[in-house]
Design a protein around this motif. Structure first.
Motif, short mmCIF file in Angstrom:
data_model
loop_
_atom_site.label_atom_id
_atom_site.label_comp_id
_atom_site.label_asym_id
_atom_site.label_seq_id
_atom_site.Cartn_x
_atom_site.Cartn_y
_atom_site.Cartn_z
N LEU A 80 -17.28 7.05 -14.62
CA LEU A 80 -16.45 6.16 -15.44
C LEU A 80 -17.35 5.03 -15.90
N HIS A 81 -17.66 5.04 -17.20
CA HIS A 81 -18.50 4.01 -17.79
C HIS A 81 -17.57 2.90 -18.30
N MET A 82 -17.74 1.72 -17.76
CA MET A 82 -16.85 0.61 -18.09
C MET A 82 -17.64 -0.48 -18.79
N ASN A 83 -17.25 -0.77 -20.02
CA ASN A 83 -17.90 -1.80 -20.83
C ASN A 83 -16.90 -2.90 -21.17
N SER A 84 -17.43 -4.03 -21.60
CA SER A 84 -16.58 -5.16 -22.01
C SER A 84 -15.52 -5.46 -20.97
N LEU A 85 -15.94 -5.55 -19.74
CA LEU A 85 -14.98 -5.74 -18.65
C LEU A 85 -14.28 -7.08 -18.74
N LYS A 86 -13.02 -7.06 -18.33
CA LYS A 86 -12.17 -8.24 -18.36
C LYS A 86 -11.69 -8.55 -16.94
N PRO A 87 -11.32 -9.79 -16.68
CA PRO A 87 -10.79 -10.10 -15.34
C PRO A 87 -9.60 -9.23 -14.95
N GLU A 88 -8.80 -8.83 -15.92
CA GLU A 88 -7.65 -7.97 -15.62
C GLU A 88 -8.03 -6.55 -15.26
N ASP A 89 -9.30 -6.21 -15.36
CA ASP A 89 -9.77 -4.90 -14.89
C ASP A 89 -10.03 -4.92 -13.38
N THR A 90 -9.94 -6.07 -12.76
CA THR A 90 -10.15 -6.18 -11.32
C THR A 90 -9.12 -5.35 -10.56
N ALA A 91 -9.61 -4.45 -9.73
CA ALA A 91 -8.73 -3.55 -8.98
C ALA A 91 -9.58 -2.67 -8.07
N VAL A 92 -8.90 -1.92 -7.22
CA VAL A 92 -9.56 -0.83 -6.50
C VAL A 92 -9.42 0.42 -7.37
N TYR A 93 -10.54 1.06 -7.61
CA TYR A 93 -10.56 2.25 -8.46
C TYR A 93 -10.69 3.49 -7.60
N TYR A 94 -9.83 4.46 -7.88
CA TYR A 94 -9.79 5.71 -7.14
C TYR A 94 -10.05 6.89 -8.07
N CYS A 95 -10.73 7.90 -7.55
CA CYS A 95 -10.81 9.14 -8.30
C CYS A 95 -9.97 10.20 -7.59
N ALA A 96 -9.48 11.14 -8.36
CA ALA A 96 -8.60 12.17 -7.84
C ALA A 96 -8.89 13.49 -8.53
N ALA A 97 -8.56 14.60 -7.88
CA ALA A 97 -8.86 15.91 -8.44
C ALA A 97 -7.72 16.88 -8.20
N ARG A 98 -7.65 17.86 -9.07
CA ARG A 98 -6.67 18.92 -8.91
C ARG A 98 -7.25 20.19 -9.49
N TYR A 99 -7.06 21.29 -8.77
CA TYR A 99 -7.48 22.58 -9.30
C TYR A 99 -6.69 22.86 -10.57
N SER A 100 -7.39 23.33 -11.61
CA SER A 100 -6.71 23.57 -12.87
C SER A 100 -7.34 24.76 -13.59
N SER A 101 -6.48 25.58 -14.16
CA SER A 101 -6.96 26.68 -14.99
C SER A 101 -6.81 26.35 -16.47
N SER A 102 -6.35 25.14 -16.74
CA SER A 102 -6.07 24.73 -18.12
C SER A 102 -7.29 24.06 -18.75
N VAL A 103 -7.34 24.12 -20.07
CA VAL A 103 -8.39 23.41 -20.79
C VAL A 103 -8.02 21.95 -21.00
N TYR A 104 -6.81 21.60 -20.60
CA TYR A 104 -6.33 20.23 -20.82
C TYR A 104 -6.37 19.41 -19.53
N THR A 105 -6.12 18.12 -19.66
CA THR A 105 -6.05 17.27 -18.48
C THR A 105 -4.75 17.56 -17.73
#
Length: 122
Positions: A80-105
């Motif tokens: 996750l490339h984060m540019n032009s960061l703002k104070p409101e971007d302050t948070a705990v960031y989590y990544c998550a995954a799911r098995y998928s056979s789809s070409v979409y998110t």
């Protein structure tokens, strides 16, 4: 499947950070991956997500144009490339995954990492 998020830290407003999500224990190219964040007192929100191939991506409205999600299937890592960061971007960031056979998110995830703190000072 295990996910390890890293790359968080303290940055000044207007700065940049790159978060990494290393995925192990599964066939990485079979998993759709998303980044979420949660600030104190607020609900968890979607930041960005990518399909299993990276050909389809999606962003939360508050980060569009500033953040970019990408994946390196050879390194089994999503960034996750984060540019032009703002104070409101302050948070705990989590990544998550799911098995998928789809070409979409995907909109639901089965596996979650431990989170990495991002703090943006004004």
């Amino acid at each position: 499947v295990q996910l390890q998020a890293s790359g968080g830290g303290l940055v000044q407003a207007g700065g940049s950070l790159r978060l990494s999500c290393a995925v192990s224990g599964g066939t990485f190219s079979s998993y759709a991956v998303g980044w979420f964040r949660q600030a104190p007192g607020l609900e968890r929100e979607l930041v960005a997500r990518t399909s299993r191939s990276g050909g389809s991506t999606d962003y939360g409205d508050s980060v569009k144009g500033r953040f970019t999600i990408s994946r390196d299937n050879a390194k089994k890592t999503v960034y996750l490339h984060m540019n032009s960061l703002k104070p409101e971007d302050t948070a705990v960031y989590y990544c998550a995954a799911r098995y998928s056979s789809s070409v979409y998110t995907v909109s639901e995830y089965d596996y979650w990492g431990q989170g990495t703190q991002v703090t943006v000072s004004s």
